[in-house]
Design a protein around this motif. Structure first.
Motif, PDB file in Angstrom:
ATOM      1  N   LEU A   1       0.846  -1.272  -0.251  1.00 16.10           N
ATOM      2  CA  LEU A   1      -0.037  -0.052  -0.070  1.00 16.10           C
ATOM      3  C   LEU A   1       0.708   1.161  -0.055  1.00 16.10           C
ATOM      4  CD1 LEU A   1      -2.495  -1.241   2.701  1.00 16.10           C
ATOM      5  CD2 LEU A   1      -3.185  -0.273   0.487  1.00 16.10           C
ATOM      6  N   LYS A   2       0.382   2.124  -0.651  1.00 14.29           N
ATOM      7  CA  LYS A   2       1.129   3.502  -0.862  1.00 14.29           C
ATOM      8  C   LYS A   2       0.268   4.470   0.003  1.00 14.29           C
ATOM      9  CE  LYS A   2       2.860   7.016  -4.409  1.00 14.29           C
ATOM     10  NZ  LYS A   2       2.734   7.265  -5.604  1.00 14.29           N
ATOM     11  N   ALA A   3       0.952   5.238   0.957  1.00 12.25           N
ATOM     12  CA  ALA A   3       0.198   6.142   1.704  1.00 12.25           C
ATOM     13  C   ALA A   3       1.101   7.365   1.906  1.00 12.25           C
ATOM     14  CB  ALA A   3       0.219   5.433   3.241  1.00 12.25           C
ATOM     15  N   ILE A   4       0.556   8.545   2.115  1.00 11.49           N
ATOM     16  CA  ILE A   4       1.060   9.624   2.304  1.00 11.49           C
ATOM     17  C   ILE A   4       0.393  10.256   3.742  1.00 11.49           C
ATOM     18  CG2 ILE A   4       1.615  12.142   1.458  1.00 11.49           C
ATOM     19  CD1 ILE A   4       0.867  11.369  -1.202  1.00 11.49           C
ATOM     20  N   ASN A   5       1.364  10.454   4.803  1.00 16.66           N
ATOM     21  CA  ASN A   5       1.070  10.836   5.948  1.00 16.66           C
ATOM     22  C   ASN A   5       0.639  12.159   6.147  1.00 16.66           C
ATOM     23  OD1 ASN A   5       3.628  11.758   6.522  1.00 16.66           O
ATOM     24  ND2 ASN A   5       4.363   9.868   7.289  1.00 16.66           N
ATOM     25  N   LYS A   6       0.414  12.682   7.271  1.00 19.10           N
ATOM     26  CA  LYS A   6      -0.064  13.885   7.697  1.00 19.10           C
ATOM     27  C   LYS A   6       1.284  14.778   7.510  1.00 19.10           C
ATOM     28  CE  LYS A   6      -4.418  13.212   8.474  1.00 19.10           C
ATOM     29  NZ  LYS A   6      -5.161  13.446   9.752  1.00 19.10           N
ATOM     30  N   SER A   7       2.491  14.172   7.402  1.00 20.64           N
ATOM     31  CA  SER A   7       3.725  15.155   7.334  1.00 20.64           C
ATOM     32  C   SER A   7       4.095  15.141   5.847  1.00 20.64           C
ATOM     33  CB  SER A   7       4.954  14.525   8.284  1.00 20.64           C
ATOM     34  OG  SER A   7       4.386  14.759   9.602  1.00 20.64           O
ATOM     35  N   TYR A   8       3.105  14.703   5.045  1.00 20.41           N
ATOM     36  CA  TYR A   8       3.627  14.430   3.631  1.00 20.41           C
ATOM     37  C   TYR A   8       4.515  13.778   3.188  1.00 20.41           C
ATOM     38  CZ  TYR A   8      -0.061  18.113   3.572  1.00 20.41           C
ATOM     39  OH  TYR A   8      -1.202  18.936   3.851  1.00 20.41           O
ATOM     40  N   GLU A   9       4.577  12.749   4.248  1.00 23.30           N
ATOM     41  CA  GLU A   9       5.821  11.676   3.777  1.00 23.30           C
ATOM     42  C   GLU A   9       5.154  10.425   3.110  1.00 23.30           C
ATOM     43  OE1 GLU A   9       9.096  12.888   7.351  1.00 23.30           O
ATOM     44  OE2 GLU A   9       7.454  11.347   7.811  1.00 23.30           O
ATOM     45  N   TYR A  10       5.927   9.521   2.316  1.00 20.29           N
ATOM     46  CA  TYR A  10       5.510   8.277   1.924  1.00 20.29           C
ATOM     47  C   TYR A  10       5.761   7.312   2.671  1.00 20.29           C
ATOM     48  CZ  TYR A  10       4.721  10.676  -2.639  1.00 20.29           C
ATOM     49  OH  TYR A  10       4.212  11.508  -3.770  1.00 20.29           O
TER      50      TYR A  10
ATOM     51  N   THR B   1       1.000  -5.492   3.024  1.00 20.28           N
ATOM     52  CA  THR B   1      -0.402  -5.912   3.376  1.00 20.28           C
ATOM     53  C   THR B   1      -0.197  -7.369   4.296  1.00 20.28           C
ATOM     54  OG1 THR B   1      -0.596  -7.271   1.361  1.00 20.28           O
ATOM     55  CG2 THR B   1      -1.456  -5.165   1.473  1.00 20.28           C
ATOM     56  N   LYS B   2       1.012  -7.893   4.482  1.00 19.26           N
ATOM     57  CA  LYS B   2       1.041  -9.104   5.309  1.00 19.26           C
ATOM     58  C   LYS B   2       1.266  -8.596   6.651  1.00 19.26           C
ATOM     59  CE  LYS B   2       1.529 -12.526   2.339  1.00 19.26           C
ATOM     60  NZ  LYS B   2       0.700 -13.918   2.359  1.00 19.26           N
TER      61      LYS B   2
END
Length: 623
Positions: free
Chosen positions: A368-377, A382-383
């Motif tokens: 999964l590719k996420a961008i957090n609240k600090s705009y970091e990847y 998923t395992k």
């Protein structure tokens, strides 16, 4: 013999001519050949008495005057008659020299028969191949005249005179039309009424199915017909809708879903205060092997549901839920933030309000590719639901069809490395003098060497060959790619084998869709190769199909058609049967369909024959 060896055979040049065959035989000296002929011709050695018995039995059979008399009863206890096989003894030749000549002559007859048979098979195959254009050549073609619709066949013969106020294209052998009373009916490919007007009140296409309504003893009710016009569901529904390949229904005080087999998979009972409204918003899944989920909204309540079996994955909520790609959803909370949800195997695998974005470009990668609240990847397995590696830069990460990979640095060894991930787990680390250039597509990724050249990496993480390419294009779904060396452009397959040698100034390829359509046709054209200022057409084996040199070539995106230009003409060439349709100029636009082509207001079939002129169409002219 393996497949690659078969592909290298050139049947047109492999066998010698008849004259060459005759020259190879030596009547006087070739004793070895003569002995072999003796073995070929003297299959059995039978006595004259046995031959006379067989002859008499054959004469009796041939002289029988009726079918009843021709019945031959076989006594199992008696010896079975042997099949007659020709022998040199049948000629009763006493002279050894004459016998040898006769044997030689018989061999020539056999050779001629074999050559003739091969010629017959080849020519028959070519003839059948030329006759084949599409399986849908007999699919009727819709025409319009005086604002009325009708149909013609592939030759231009009228099947149905223009008389309908509405008509759709044929699907699976049937078309929905409306008569002058605006009542719907269904006709077959011969123009006959398969379903007469008045039987159904309404008919709507839903893929290859049809949503129909008719008057029953309980009033106007809806049902679903399959592609053969058989009832897939009973006519018991107040309404049936179709959205994103999903059926929803309203039936009395219930709403729900119907799967593609016509089975009710989800049901919700309404209260007296509820409106009879149901809406489905399916997720788009790029890999069809994975189950699709969607949002079912009933009045103001929404929840995520399995679109195959109707299983509820989340509880109903009054919050708005929006589907994204590959079973990722987000829910707008009461405080205005997004709660991201990822669903897999009928459960919520990840749910978080910590991200401003969440996606999974390829489900098979398990990342999964996420961008957090600090705009970091963050790249999350998923395992384990943990980051596969912290601090990864988006520029070092590559999502492929099945494999996620990233450029990394081994600080202990002070070397660069490539890490490959599938199903959320690392399965290989590569320490080589190259970096990732493009992600995996159709099982092959592109890497870049320190000198600026390129190579190809297969799905096992191995180079397909040791060639350094000046340019490297992605592989298509048929496992072929156009690349360039210092000598020029060429084509290779995913095993690294050269299909078209690297000596060309330019190479264009047909789309994977067109390759699929014409893969089994001997006349297929997959590439156009440019040497100097002229183009030539090449087939799937990497051989030129003719000696024609074209000024320009443009492939059709959907069908085996190519627009060609020479000094003498401009035309559309059907590459499957080599038929042409002349164009007034190379810039003339056309529209291609499954079994016909429209140029301006003229309809042509794939044999190049003009089959219809639509005088109601505006002449677009040349561009």
């Amino acid at each position: 013999m393996n497949k690659e060896e078969l592909e290298t055979l050139d049947f047109e040049d492999a066998h010698p001519s008849l004259y060459e065959t005759v020259e190879m035989l030596d009547f006087e000296n070739d004793i070895k050949v003569s002995n072999e002929i003796d073995e070929m011709l003297d299959f059995i050695d039978v006595s004259e008495k046995e031959n006379e018995e067989k002859k008499e039995a054959l004469d009796n059979l041939l002289n029988t005057n009726s079918k009843e008399e021709s019945k031959v009863e076989i006594d199992a206890s008696k010896e079975k008659l042997e099949d007659y096989t020709p022998s040199i003894k049948d000629f009763k030749i006493k002279s050894a020299k004459t016998k040898k000549i006769v044997k030689k002559s018989m061999l020539y007859v056999i050779i001629l028969m074999l050559i003739g048979f091969e010629f017959f098979i080849n020519k028959t195959g070519e003839l059948l191949n030329d006759l084949r254009v599409y399986a849908n050549d007999n699919k009727p073609i819709k025409i319009v005249q005086n604002d009325k619709y009708g149909y013609i066949d592939y030759t231009g013969e009228r099947l149905v005179n223009p008389k309908y106020t509405y008509a759709d294209d044929f699907i699976k052998g049937y078309a929905i039309v409306k008569n002058t009373s605006n009542l719907p009916l269904i006709i077959d490919k011969g123009g006959k009424e398969a379903v007469k007007s008045g039987i159904y009140f309404s008919l709507y296409r839903a893929g290859s199915d049809i949503i129909a309504s008719k008057v029953t003893k309980n009033g106007l009710k809806y049902g679903i017909l399959d592609e053969n016009l058989k009832e897939k569901t009973p006519f018991i529904y107040d309404i049936i809708s179709y959205k994103g390949s999903v059926y929803s229904y309203v039936k009395e005080n219930t709403v729900g879903l119907i799967n593609k087999n016509g089975k009710q998979i989800y049901e919700y009972k309404l209260t007296d205060k509820d409106d009879k409204i149901i809406d489905v918003s399916p997720c788009n899944v790029t890999d069809e092997s994975y189950q699709r989920y969607g949002i079912v909204k009933i009045n103001s309540s929404s929840q995520i549901v399995n679109l195959k079996d109707g299983k509820e994955v989340t509880h109903p909520t009054l919050n708005e839920i929006t589907p994204e790609e590959n079973n990722v959803f987000y829910e707008m909370t009461s405080n205005g933030t997004k709660r991201y949800i990822y669903v897999q195997d009928n459960k919520v695998l990840l749910e978080s309000e910590s991200y401003t974005s969440l996606s999974i470009p390829s489900i098979n990668t398990g990342i999964l590719k996420a961008i957090n609240k600090s705009y970091e990847y963050e790249y999350i397995s998923t395992k384990t639901l943990e980051q596969i590696k912290k601090g990864l830069s988006s520029s070092d990460v590559f999502y492929g069809d099945d494999i996620f990979m990233y450029n990394d640095h081994n600080f202990k060894k002070n070397t660069n490395q490539i890490v490959l991930v599938k199903n959320g787990e690392i399965f290989k680390t590569i320490n080589e003098k190259f970096t990732i250039y493009k992600e995996y597509k159709n099982g092959v990724a592109i890497v870049k060497y320190a000198d600026g050249t390129y190579g190809y990496l297969n799905s096992e993480g191995n180079l397909i060959n040791d060639v350094h390419y000046v340019e490297a294009n992605e592989f298509d779904s048929f496992g072929e790619a156009i690349a360039k060396t210092n000598e020029g452009y060429g084509v290779i397959n995913s095993k690294g084998k050269v299909i078209i040698s690297f000596e060309n100034d330019e190479i264009k390829s047909v789309s994977a869709k067109v390759k699929k359509l014409s893969l089994n046709n001997l006349n297929n054209v997959f590439y156009t190769v440019k040497i100097g200022s002229r183009y030539m057409l090449y087939n799937s084996k990497g051989k030129s199909i003719n000696n024609v040199h074209y000024n320009d070539v443009v492939f059709d995106d959907n069908y085996p058609l190519v627009k060609i230009s020479t000094d003498e003409k401009d035309a559309i060439l059907n590459t499957e049967n080599k038929k042409e349709i002349s164009l007034t100029s190379f810039n003339t636009e056309y529209k291609s369909y499954e079994n016909y082509i429209i140029i301006k207001n003229e309809y042509y079939n794939y044999n190049g024959k003009l089959i219809y002129v639509d005088n109601s169409m505006k002449d677009v002219g040349d561009n």
